[in-house]
Scaffold this motif. Structure first.
Motif, PDB file in Angstrom:
ATOM      1  N   GLN A 363      71.497  44.678  33.717  1.00  0.00           N
ATOM      2  CA  GLN A 363      70.098  44.559  33.321  1.00  0.00           C
ATOM      3  C   GLN A 363      69.345  43.820  34.418  1.00  0.00           C
ATOM      4  OE1 GLN A 363      70.330  42.731  29.451  1.00  0.00           O
ATOM      5  NE2 GLN A 363      71.192  40.826  30.208  1.00  0.00           N
ATOM      6  N   SER A 364      68.038  43.901  34.392  1.00  0.00           N
ATOM      7  CA  SER A 364      67.217  43.355  35.478  1.00  0.00           C
ATOM      8  C   SER A 364      67.409  41.854  35.634  1.00  0.00           C
ATOM      9  CB  SER A 364      65.748  43.694  35.247  1.00  0.00           C
ATOM     10  OG  SER A 364      65.327  43.275  33.953  1.00  0.00           O
ATOM     11  N   SER A 365      67.710  41.173  34.560  1.00  0.00           N
ATOM     12  CA  SER A 365      68.015  39.739  34.582  1.00  0.00           C
ATOM     13  C   SER A 365      68.731  39.425  33.274  1.00  0.00           C
ATOM     14  CB  SER A 365      66.743  38.901  34.717  1.00  0.00           C
ATOM     15  OG  SER A 365      65.878  39.130  33.611  1.00  0.00           O
ATOM     16  N   THR A 366      69.290  38.243  33.174  1.00  0.00           N
ATOM     17  CA  THR A 366      69.957  37.838  31.932  1.00  0.00           C
ATOM     18  C   THR A 366      69.326  36.559  31.417  1.00  0.00           C
ATOM     19  OG1 THR A 366      72.049  38.859  32.579  1.00  0.00           O
ATOM     20  CG2 THR A 366      72.144  37.194  30.855  1.00  0.00           C
ATOM     21  N   GLY A 367      68.905  36.591  30.161  1.00  0.00           N
ATOM     22  CA  GLY A 367      68.265  35.434  29.561  1.00  0.00           C
ATOM     23  C   GLY A 367      69.193  34.241  29.458  1.00  0.00           C
ATOM     24  N   ASN A 368      68.666  33.119  29.079  1.00  0.00           N
ATOM     25  CA  ASN A 368      69.443  31.888  28.961  1.00  0.00           C
ATOM     26  C   ASN A 368      70.399  31.976  27.771  1.00  0.00           C
ATOM     27  OD1 ASN A 368      70.261  29.372  29.740  1.00  0.00           O
ATOM     28  ND2 ASN A 368      68.562  28.285  28.792  1.00  0.00           N
ATOM     29  N   PHE A 369      71.428  31.124  27.791  1.00  0.00           N
ATOM     30  CA  PHE A 369      72.378  31.120  26.681  1.00  0.00           C
ATOM     31  C   PHE A 369      71.674  30.733  25.392  1.00  0.00           C
ATOM     32  CE2 PHE A 369      72.601  26.814  28.419  1.00  0.00           C
ATOM     33  CZ  PHE A 369      72.574  26.020  27.283  1.00  0.00           C
ATOM     34  N   ILE A 370      72.226  31.220  24.277  1.00  0.00           N
ATOM     35  CA  ILE A 370      71.600  30.980  22.975  1.00  0.00           C
ATOM     36  C   ILE A 370      72.134  29.712  22.322  1.00  0.00           C
ATOM     37  CG2 ILE A 370      71.098  31.974  20.711  1.00  0.00           C
ATOM     38  CD1 ILE A 370      69.962  33.601  23.032  1.00  0.00           C
TER      39      ILE A 370
END
Length: 490
Positions: A363-370
């Motif tokens: 994916q274009s980027s990966t969000g922060n951990f949840i």
């Protein structure tokens, strides 16, 4: 005339008998087919979660590295000589006895920890028991003893391997094959294995990532060798993108996942001072009865199995104080009643019909951990067989906020694609994908078909005219984040 009647009657009887025999044969074949057909993931999870309580046995090179050392060693670095591993009285009956006394239902053995030393005679390395002072195949002794006692068997295997230089960013195809070869040994030479427990895989920066060693390949290998062997991996994620049963080293924490997440999971803890036996750091049992009961209740009440580590000593036996504490807990612990299979356990559709299931994704980027810094909302979550879309429970992929975020899957071959179904995020309305373009790309990455749509619903089905492509890309046409619960491609 009478003779003709007799012949006719006999012929009819022969037909009836033949039909009956064929029916019996069909029944037997059907019974054989049912018996040989592997149980579903939901059924395997069901059997696992009802065990409630199992043992971990951290026993490997670090056990001996801690001998007569002032410093406590949390792990081996793979530089210790194989002769350092030297049990003087390996007593697997004591291991079994400890599990039985505790009223546990199985045990897991660290066949190869991060240092790379193997507790079996591996054909693919000399860094194993065959080169040590005691050439006993510990894996065989362990599996034989636990199987004879009717206990579940789990084999731990570390992907991170200091001795064989399998690290983050440097993992080669040769390294991946080495890992596959050793997994094949473990799941071929020791009979039925209930669980294979992976560690040191994309959980902190130095470990090989899922880009280095793709989970889908390992899943396929394990299921080819032993279809009913559950993969339980230290992912710290509450989803099935990298394990069939999510797992965390909780080590003192209560249930580590979202409080409303009730799919089968597992989490571990240690009974003594740490994971490995140590003769210089007051190794004795530190966890009280109330502490263990509290953790059992915390995990079990959330459909999670409590895996309590017992550290065997250098002799290869179990210290006396371990037996005392395990029995004290067992005498007062009330094992919960067995659970029924949950409606949402296992995979939520026929994954064999999804060309994208467990295929490599980016994916274009990966969000922060949840919830846990080792569990990120990676792209692979969108092809894990689960259509639920609660992002807060780590059930969706998720990018950072950006202009036109995108997600892409590699089908690893060219297929005629007739339908693409997208399952949306469900926990936050405004984060739903509602203005997007779906594209099919050729092996070179060139766009050969695309379809733009403005829609927001739980699932969106997009027909494609049997376009032959290798990649499918989903791109948002606006600024924001892109979260996908599941993508099914047919």
């Amino acid at each position: 005339m009478k003779m003709i009647r007799i012949v006719t009657i006999l012929a009819c009887l022969l037909v009836v008998l033949s039909c009956k025999k064929q029916e019996e044969s069909n029944d037997k074949q059907e019974a054989t087919d049912l018996k040989s057909k592997p149980r579903s993931l939901a059924e395997l999870q069901h059997e696992f979660v009802n065990t409630r309580y199992q043992a971990y046995f951290h026993y490997n090179m670090c056990t001996f590295k801690n001998l007569n050392e002032e410093e406590h060693h949390g792990r081996s670095k793979g530089t210790e000589p194989p002769e350092m591993f030297a049990p003087t009285g390996l007593d697997m009956d004591k291991w079994v006895e400890a599990v039985k006394v505790a009223r546990m239902e199985g045990g897991w053995l660290t066949t190869k920890h991060h240092g790379g030393f193997c507790l079996w005679d591996s054909a693919f390395t000399d860094y194993d028991v065959a080169s040590s002072k005691d050439t006993t195949d510990v894996v065989k002794v362990f599996t034989d003893a636990f199987r004879k006692a009717g206990l579940k068997i789990g084999l731990y295997y570390s992907v991170l391997d200091y001795h064989h230089s399998i690290n983050n960013g440097t993992t080669s195809s040769k390294d991946v094959q080495f890992m596959k070869n050793q997994i094949t040994e473990l799941l071929t030479n020791y009979g039925k294995i209930d669980y294979i427990n992976f560690d040191g895989w994309s959980t902190w920066p130095t470990t090989p990532s899922f880009d280095d060693i793709h989970y889908g390949e390992i899943l396929a290998l394990v299921k080819k060798l032993q279809p009913e062997c559950l993969i339980i991996s230290h992912t710290y994620e509450s989803n099935l993108s990298h394990a069939e049963v999510p797992f965390a080293d909780a080590a003192g924490r209560d249930y580590p996942y979202h409080p409303d997440y009730l799919r089968p999971t597992a989490a571990s803890d240690f009974l003594q001072i740490d994971w490995w036996w140590d003769n210089n750091n007051n190794m004795g049992v530190k966890k009280s009865v109330d502490y263990i009961l509290g953790k059992l209740n915390s995990y079990n009440s959330h459909n999670s199995v409590y895996i309590l580590n017992i550290s065997p000593n250098i002799d290869g036996s179990i210290d006396d104080d371990v037996f005392v504490r395990l029995k004290e807990v067992a005498d007062v612990w009330e094992k919960p009643a067995d659970l029924e299979i949950g409606d949402n356990w296992g995979y939520q559709y026929n994954t064999e019909e999804n060309l994208a299931f467990m295929k490599p994704c980016v994916q274009s980027s990966t969000g922060n951990f949840i919830r846990d810094k080792r569990a990120y909302p990676r792209a692979e979550i969108a092809v894990d067989g689960i259509t639920e879309g609660n992002c807060d429970m780590e059930q969706t992929s998720l990018t950072s906020e950006e202009m036109n975020p995108w997600w892409r899957v590699d089908l690893e071959s060219v297929y005629p694609i007739s339908e693409i179904t997208i399952y949306n995020r469900t926990d936050v309305d405004q984060a739903h994908i509602n203005d997007y373009t779906v594209s099919i790309l050729d092996p070179a990455g060139n766009k050969i078909w695309s379809f733009a749509k403005k829609e927001s619903s739980k699932s969106m089905k997009i027909p494609a005219p049997k376009v032959k492509g290798r990649f499918v890309k989903i791109e948002s046409n606006t600024k924001g984040t892109l979260a996908l619960a599941e993508v099914i491609i047919k």
